[in-house]
Design an enzyme around this catalytic site. Structure first.
Site, short mmCIF file in Angstrom:
data_model
loop_
_atom_site.label_atom_id
_atom_site.label_comp_id
_atom_site.label_asym_id
_atom_site.label_seq_id
_atom_site.Cartn_x
_atom_site.Cartn_y
_atom_site.Cartn_z
CD1 TRP A 1 23.97 -15.33 -22.47
CD2 TRP A 1 26.05 -14.52 -22.65
NE1 TRP A 1 24.02 -14.53 -23.59
CE2 TRP A 1 25.28 -14.03 -23.72
CE3 TRP A 1 27.40 -14.15 -22.56
CZ2 TRP A 1 25.81 -13.17 -24.69
CZ3 TRP A 1 27.93 -13.31 -23.54
CH2 TRP A 1 27.15 -12.83 -24.57
CG ASN B 1 27.33 -9.42 -24.32
OD1 ASN B 1 28.34 -9.49 -25.03
ND2 ASN B 1 26.10 -9.40 -24.82
CD GLU B 2 28.11 -6.63 -28.16
OE1 GLU B 2 28.80 -7.14 -29.04
OE2 GLU B 2 26.94 -6.20 -28.35
CD GLU C 1 30.05 -10.91 -28.92
OE1 GLU C 1 29.41 -10.58 -29.94
OE2 GLU C 1 29.60 -10.79 -27.78
#
Length: 407
Positions: free
Chosen positions: A82, A197-198, A312
């Protein structure tokens, strides 16, 4: 004889890449390949979202160093982490445009230390979820300034929120590392930026909100940084035209359309069948995993014509046999594609922890010293992918020699 046969296969699989890619410390793309220093680059690595957070405390930085060292010893060459922490406890960004220098120096250390161990990094710029702030924090900042906010999904369309996010992009990308003196945008240790992220926008199943946002933000980031690759941060869910391939839900993204945006350099895929198919048995989940991986590899290769990174994947289990079967399914799909010059560019498991980090355990963690069979699998995948790269390099050198002799 076996090596000679493999060399011939590699030659035909990769011959189209000869003579076209100049050496560069930055990872680039050529067709469906990631390229580094003139040869295909395969990313066998890990997620470690906690790196900046832990490194912001100088007394804890040894955990970052030991993680990178152990990862490198197992052949791992990339980490995803991150580059965000918005509001709340120990943030990177206190409020829009106001930054915590201690946290930034933690990220400086992570990047400098990754370079020391020969590890590339993928840096994600905001979270879909409210952990570490995410899009919820951004819209709350805008609401506090009088903006009419209906939901978290206004993150993708509200002009004030988009301005906050663009400012964060600029603040991170142009940051000058306090340890190396190198601006992030000029540092080849960074393989790629990730927009979110996602990414999810469940209020708009058409995918239009996400498509417009990726278009706008990717163009903005590329206007500041022309050196690095960029990916959106997608899990791989298809849009309405191919919804039957999804695990019974949609999230407002479209793997095909979102990744066809020209400023997106490679596609990403996440895989958590234990969460997505929680009512199914392990064998059904593994079957889904295999189909999910192969379908996306084919789409990346034949429709997108871009590399695909399994950014991931993981399974929540302390049964090493089940985890190893899961990892082997992913690794086999990657190697099968890569060895034939296909679009699979590598994979990053969730998540790698150092010893003595019990508070970060989430059931998906891999501590290499505690998991010898999994650690062996990971190291073997590194060796196999590195073998393809070395074979290509040998062929490239032979080709150069032949050209120099006029053959």
């Amino acid at each position: 004889m076996k090596d000679k046969f493999f060399l011939i296969l590699v030659f035909y699989a990769f011959s189209s890449l000869f003579h076209v890619e100049a050496d560069s410390e930055f990872v680039k793309t050529r067709g469906v390949q990631l390229m580094l220093n003139g040869s295909p680059y395969y990313a066998n690595g890990f997620n470690a979202y906690w790196l900046m957070y832990v490194a912001s405390d100088p007394s804890q930085r040894n955990k970052v160093s030991s993680t990178f060292q152990e990862a490198s010893n197992h052949g791992l060459n990339i980490a995803r982490t991150w580059a965000f922490s918005d509001g709340g406890y120990k943030p990177l960004q206190y409020s829009p445009g106001s930054y915590n220098e201690d946290m930034f120096q933690g990220l400086d250390f992570v990047i400098a230390e990754a370079r020391r161990y020969g590890i590339k990094v993928v840096l994600s710029l905001v979270n879909n979820y409210e952990n570490f702030g995410g899009k919820k924090q951004y819209v709350e900042w805008a609401r506090s300034q009088g903006q009419s906010i209906n939901s978290e999904d206004d993150f993708f369309t509200n002009p004030i929120v988009k301005g906050y996010y663009k400012n964060h992009i600029k603040s991170v990308v142009t940051r000058r590392n306090s340890l190396s003196g190198v601006a992030y945008k000029d540092d080849p240790t960074i393989m790629a930026w990730e927009l979110m992220n996602e990414i999810r926008c469940p209020s708009d199943h058409s995918g239009n909100s996400v498509q417009g946002w990726i278009n706008e933000m990717a163009s903005y980031l590329k206007s500041i940084d022309g050196n690095h690759l960029l990916e959106a941060g997608l899990e791989g869910f298809y849009g309405q035209l191919k919804a039957e391939s999804n695990p019974n839900f949609q999230v407002g993204t479209d793997f095909i359309a979102n990744n066809q945006i020209p400023t997106i350099d490679f596609a990403t895929l996440h895989s958590y069948p234990d969460q997505w198919l929680s009512n199914s048995g392990y064998e059904d989940q593994i079957s889904f995993l295999g189909s999910w991986l192969n379908e996306h590899i084919q789409d990346a290769q034949n429709i997108l014509h871009k590399p695909l990174l399994f950014a991931e994947f993981g399974i929540s289990t302390y049964n090493s046999t089940l985890r190893d079967q899961f990892f082997n399914t992913v690794f086999s799909a990657i190697y099968s594609s890569a060895s034939g010059g296909g679009a699979a560019a590598g994979g990053l498991f969730w998540q790698l922890l150092a010893k003595w980090m019990d508070s970060f355990r989430d059931g998906y963690e891999v501590v290499l010293g505690e998991s010898p069979s999994t650690a062996t699998l990971i190291a073997q995948e590194s060796q196999k992918l590195n073998r393809i790269r070395k074979m290509y390099a040998r062929l490239r050198n032979i080709d150069k020699w032949n050209k120099s002799k006029g053959n």
